[in-house]
Design a protein around this motif. Sequence first.
Motif, PDB file in Angstrom:
ATOM      1  N   THR A  82      18.181  12.000   9.188  1.00 51.11           N
ATOM      2  CA  THR A  82      19.431  12.735   9.044  1.00 51.11           C
ATOM      3  C   THR A  82      20.364  12.524  10.229  1.00 51.11           C
ATOM      4  OG1 THR A  82      18.382  14.693  10.008  1.00 51.11           O
ATOM      5  CG2 THR A  82      18.371  14.510   7.598  1.00 51.11           C
ATOM      6  N   SER A  83      19.844  11.950  11.305  1.00 48.85           N
ATOM      7  CA  SER A  83      20.634  11.654  12.492  1.00 48.85           C
ATOM      8  C   SER A  83      19.860  10.642  13.328  1.00 48.85           C
ATOM      9  CB  SER A  83      20.874  12.919  13.324  1.00 48.85           C
ATOM     10  OG  SER A  83      19.643  13.395  13.843  1.00 48.85           O
ATOM     11  N   VAL A  84      20.519  10.081  14.328  1.00 48.13           N
ATOM     12  CA  VAL A  84      19.827   9.159  15.226  1.00 48.13           C
ATOM     13  C   VAL A  84      18.707   9.905  15.950  1.00 48.13           C
ATOM     14  CG1 VAL A  84      20.068   7.706  17.276  1.00 48.13           C
ATOM     15  CG2 VAL A  84      21.817   7.637  15.497  1.00 48.13           C
ATOM     16  N   ALA A  85      18.976  11.129  16.386  1.00 54.07           N
ATOM     17  CA  ALA A  85      17.955  11.927  17.070  1.00 54.07           C
ATOM     18  C   ALA A  85      16.752  12.159  16.161  1.00 54.07           C
ATOM     19  CB  ALA A  85      18.549  13.250  17.535  1.00 54.07           C
ATOM     20  N   ASN A  86      16.995  12.458  14.889  1.00 53.13           N
ATOM     21  CA  ASN A  86      15.921  12.673  13.928  1.00 53.13           C
ATOM     22  C   ASN A  86      15.094  11.397  13.742  1.00 53.13           C
ATOM     23  OD1 ASN A  86      15.595  12.738  10.437  1.00 53.13           O
ATOM     24  ND2 ASN A  86      14.444  14.128  11.756  1.00 53.13           N
ATOM     25  N   ALA A  87      15.765  10.255  13.634  1.00 46.42           N
ATOM     26  CA  ALA A  87      15.060   8.977  13.497  1.00 46.42           C
ATOM     27  C   ALA A  87      14.169   8.721  14.709  1.00 46.42           C
ATOM     28  CB  ALA A  87      16.059   7.830  13.323  1.00 46.42           C
ATOM     29  N   LEU A  88      14.690   8.962  15.888  1.00 44.60           N
ATOM     30  CA  LEU A  88      13.911   8.759  17.109  1.00 44.60           C
ATOM     31  C   LEU A  88      12.722   9.707  17.175  1.00 44.60           C
ATOM     32  CD1 LEU A  88      16.805   8.165  19.650  1.00 44.60           C
ATOM     33  CD2 LEU A  88      15.256   6.457  18.667  1.00 44.60           C
ATOM     34  N   GLU A  89      12.900  10.942  16.730  1.00 43.19           N
ATOM     35  CA  GLU A  89      11.794  11.904  16.697  1.00 43.19           C
ATOM     36  C   GLU A  89      10.683  11.437  15.760  1.00 43.19           C
ATOM     37  OE1 GLU A  89      13.563  15.590  15.511  1.00 43.19           O
ATOM     38  OE2 GLU A  89      14.600  15.855  17.422  1.00 43.19           O
ATOM     39  N   LEU A  90      11.077  10.977  14.567  1.00 44.20           N
ATOM     40  CA  LEU A  90      10.096  10.489  13.604  1.00 44.20           C
ATOM     41  C   LEU A  90       9.341   9.286  14.146  1.00 44.20           C
ATOM     42  CD1 LEU A  90      12.267  10.798  10.387  1.00 44.20           C
ATOM     43  CD2 LEU A  90      10.150  12.067  10.850  1.00 44.20           C
ATOM     44  N   LEU A  91      10.061   8.358  14.747  1.00 44.11           N
ATOM     45  CA  LEU A  91       9.426   7.157  15.297  1.00 44.11           C
ATOM     46  C   LEU A  91       8.500   7.506  16.457  1.00 44.11           C
ATOM     47  CD1 LEU A  91      12.467   4.755  15.096  1.00 44.11           C
ATOM     48  CD2 LEU A  91      10.411   4.706  13.674  1.00 44.11           C
ATOM     49  N   ALA A  92       8.914   8.428  17.305  1.00 43.23           N
ATOM     50  CA  ALA A  92       8.075   8.837  18.435  1.00 43.23           C
ATOM     51  C   ALA A  92       6.809   9.550  17.946  1.00 43.23           C
ATOM     52  CB  ALA A  92       8.860   9.739  19.379  1.00 43.23           C
ATOM     53  N   ALA A  93       6.953  10.369  16.927  1.00 41.94           N
ATOM     54  CA  ALA A  93       5.814  11.134  16.418  1.00 41.94           C
ATOM     55  C   ALA A  93       4.775  10.244  15.741  1.00 41.94           C
ATOM     56  CB  ALA A  93       6.295  12.196  15.429  1.00 41.94           C
ATOM     57  N   HIS A  94       5.219   9.153  15.122  1.00 48.33           N
ATOM     58  CA  HIS A  94       4.302   8.294  14.361  1.00 48.33           C
ATOM     59  C   HIS A  94       3.960   6.987  15.060  1.00 48.33           C
ATOM     60  CE1 HIS A  94       4.269  10.892  10.835  1.00 48.33           C
ATOM     61  NE2 HIS A  94       5.523  11.156  11.158  1.00 48.33           N
ATOM     62  N   GLY A  95       4.626   6.690  16.155  1.00 45.83           N
ATOM     63  CA  GLY A  95       4.298   5.501  16.943  1.00 45.83           C
ATOM     64  C   GLY A  95       4.302   4.211  16.139  1.00 45.83           C
ATOM     65  N   ASP A  96       3.283   3.396  16.350  1.00 46.79           N
ATOM     66  CA  ASP A  96       3.190   2.087  15.692  1.00 46.79           C
ATOM     67  C   ASP A  96       2.951   2.171  14.189  1.00 46.79           C
ATOM     68  OD1 ASP A  96       3.587   0.830  18.102  1.00 46.79           O
ATOM     69  OD2 ASP A  96       1.456   0.485  18.491  1.00 46.79           O
ATOM     70  N   LYS A  97       2.689   3.363  13.680  1.00 46.48           N
ATOM     71  CA  LYS A  97       2.438   3.532  12.248  1.00 46.48           C
ATOM     72  C   LYS A  97       3.725   3.686  11.455  1.00 46.48           C
ATOM     73  CE  LYS A  97      -2.049   5.516  13.122  1.00 46.48           C
ATOM     74  NZ  LYS A  97      -2.910   6.680  13.007  1.00 46.48           N
ATOM     75  N   PHE A 145       3.082  -8.374   1.020  1.00 45.41           N
ATOM     76  CA  PHE A 145       2.063  -9.354   1.379  1.00 45.41           C
ATOM     77  C   PHE A 145       1.146  -8.829   2.479  1.00 45.41           C
ATOM     78  CE2 PHE A 145       5.240 -12.083  -0.627  1.00 45.41           C
ATOM     79  CZ  PHE A 145       4.428 -12.728  -1.539  1.00 45.41           C
ATOM     80  N   ALA A 146       1.150  -7.520   2.700  1.00 45.75           N
ATOM     81  CA  ALA A 146       0.287  -6.848   3.677  1.00 45.75           C
ATOM     82  C   ALA A 146       0.524  -7.338   5.092  1.00 45.75           C
ATOM     83  CB  ALA A 146      -1.181  -7.001   3.284  1.00 45.75           C
ATOM     84  N   VAL A 147       1.720  -7.836   5.380  1.00 41.32           N
ATOM     85  CA  VAL A 147       2.045  -8.309   6.724  1.00 41.32           C
ATOM     86  C   VAL A 147       2.562  -7.153   7.573  1.00 41.32           C
ATOM     87  CG1 VAL A 147       3.544  -9.837   8.057  1.00 41.32           C
ATOM     88  CG2 VAL A 147       2.546 -10.625   5.901  1.00 41.32           C
ATOM     89  N   GLY A 148       3.418  -6.335   7.018  1.00 38.74           N
ATOM     90  CA  GLY A 148       4.033  -5.257   7.787  1.00 38.74           C
ATOM     91  C   GLY A 148       3.599  -3.888   7.312  1.00 38.74           C
ATOM     92  N   LEU A 149       2.303  -3.666   7.198  1.00 39.86           N
ATOM     93  CA  LEU A 149       1.808  -2.400   6.687  1.00 39.86           C
ATOM     94  C   LEU A 149       2.216  -1.238   7.597  1.00 39.86           C
ATOM     95  CD1 LEU A 149      -1.767  -3.393   5.513  1.00 39.86           C
ATOM     96  CD2 LEU A 149       0.282  -3.077   4.138  1.00 39.86           C
ATOM     97  N   SER A 150       2.698  -0.185   6.980  1.00 42.51           N
ATOM     98  CA  SER A 150       3.140   1.001   7.708  1.00 42.51           C
ATOM     99  C   SER A 150       2.713   2.240   6.951  1.00 42.51           C
ATOM    100  CB  SER A 150       4.656   1.011   7.846  1.00 42.51           C
ATOM    101  OG  SER A 150       5.088  -0.122   8.520  1.00 42.51           O
ATOM    102  N   GLU A 151       2.499   3.318   7.681  1.00 40.77           N
ATOM    103  CA  GLU A 151       2.193   4.588   7.036  1.00 40.77           C
ATOM    104  C   GLU A 151       3.465   5.359   6.733  1.00 40.77           C
ATOM    105  OE1 GLU A 151      -0.659   6.851   9.220  1.00 40.77           O
ATOM    106  OE2 GLU A 151      -2.127   5.221   9.180  1.00 40.77           O
ATOM    107  N   ALA A 160       0.849  -1.186   0.000  1.00 42.57           N
ATOM    108  CA  ALA A 160       0.000   0.000   0.000  1.00 42.57           C
ATOM    109  C   ALA A 160       0.887   1.239   0.000  1.00 42.57           C
ATOM    110  CB  ALA A 160      -0.894  -0.017   1.233  1.00 42.57           C
ATOM    111  N   ALA A 161       0.311   2.366  -0.360  1.00 41.17           N
ATOM    112  CA  ALA A 161       1.073   3.619  -0.368  1.00 41.17           C
ATOM    113  C   ALA A 161       1.568   3.940   1.041  1.00 41.17           C
ATOM    114  CB  ALA A 161       0.189   4.742  -0.880  1.00 41.17           C
ATOM    115  N   PHE A 162       2.767   4.505   1.118  1.00 47.64           N
ATOM    116  CA  PHE A 162       3.342   4.879   2.404  1.00 47.64           C
ATOM    117  C   PHE A 162       4.233   6.094   2.212  1.00 47.64           C
ATOM    118  CE2 PHE A 162       6.093   1.708   0.476  1.00 47.64           C
ATOM    119  CZ  PHE A 162       7.343   2.290   0.554  1.00 47.64           C
TER     120      PHE A 162
END
Length: 69
Positions: free
Chosen positions: A12-27, A43-49, A4-6
């Motif tokens: 750009t940094s570890v801090a940036n990656a953590l910020e993105l992950l925190a902001a989007h949570g399980d998505k 196969f629609a097993v690991g769908l992510s936004e 699906a579209a994502f």
Amino acid sequence: MKAAAFAYARATSVANALELLAAHGDKAKVLSGGQSLMPAMNFAVGLSELIVDIGELTELRGIAVRTTS
């Protein structure tokens, strides 16, 4: 079957990656190489936004073994 579209973000940094992950949570999912994530998404097993690419982060390259005495 195709994934699906994502949204895609290259961290750009570890801090940036953590910020993105925190902001989007399980998505959000982390991508470093894609060997297992992309086929799972097809196969629609690991769908992510949002896919957060950490493949170019030099801070995460290599493995260091440290022992304490």
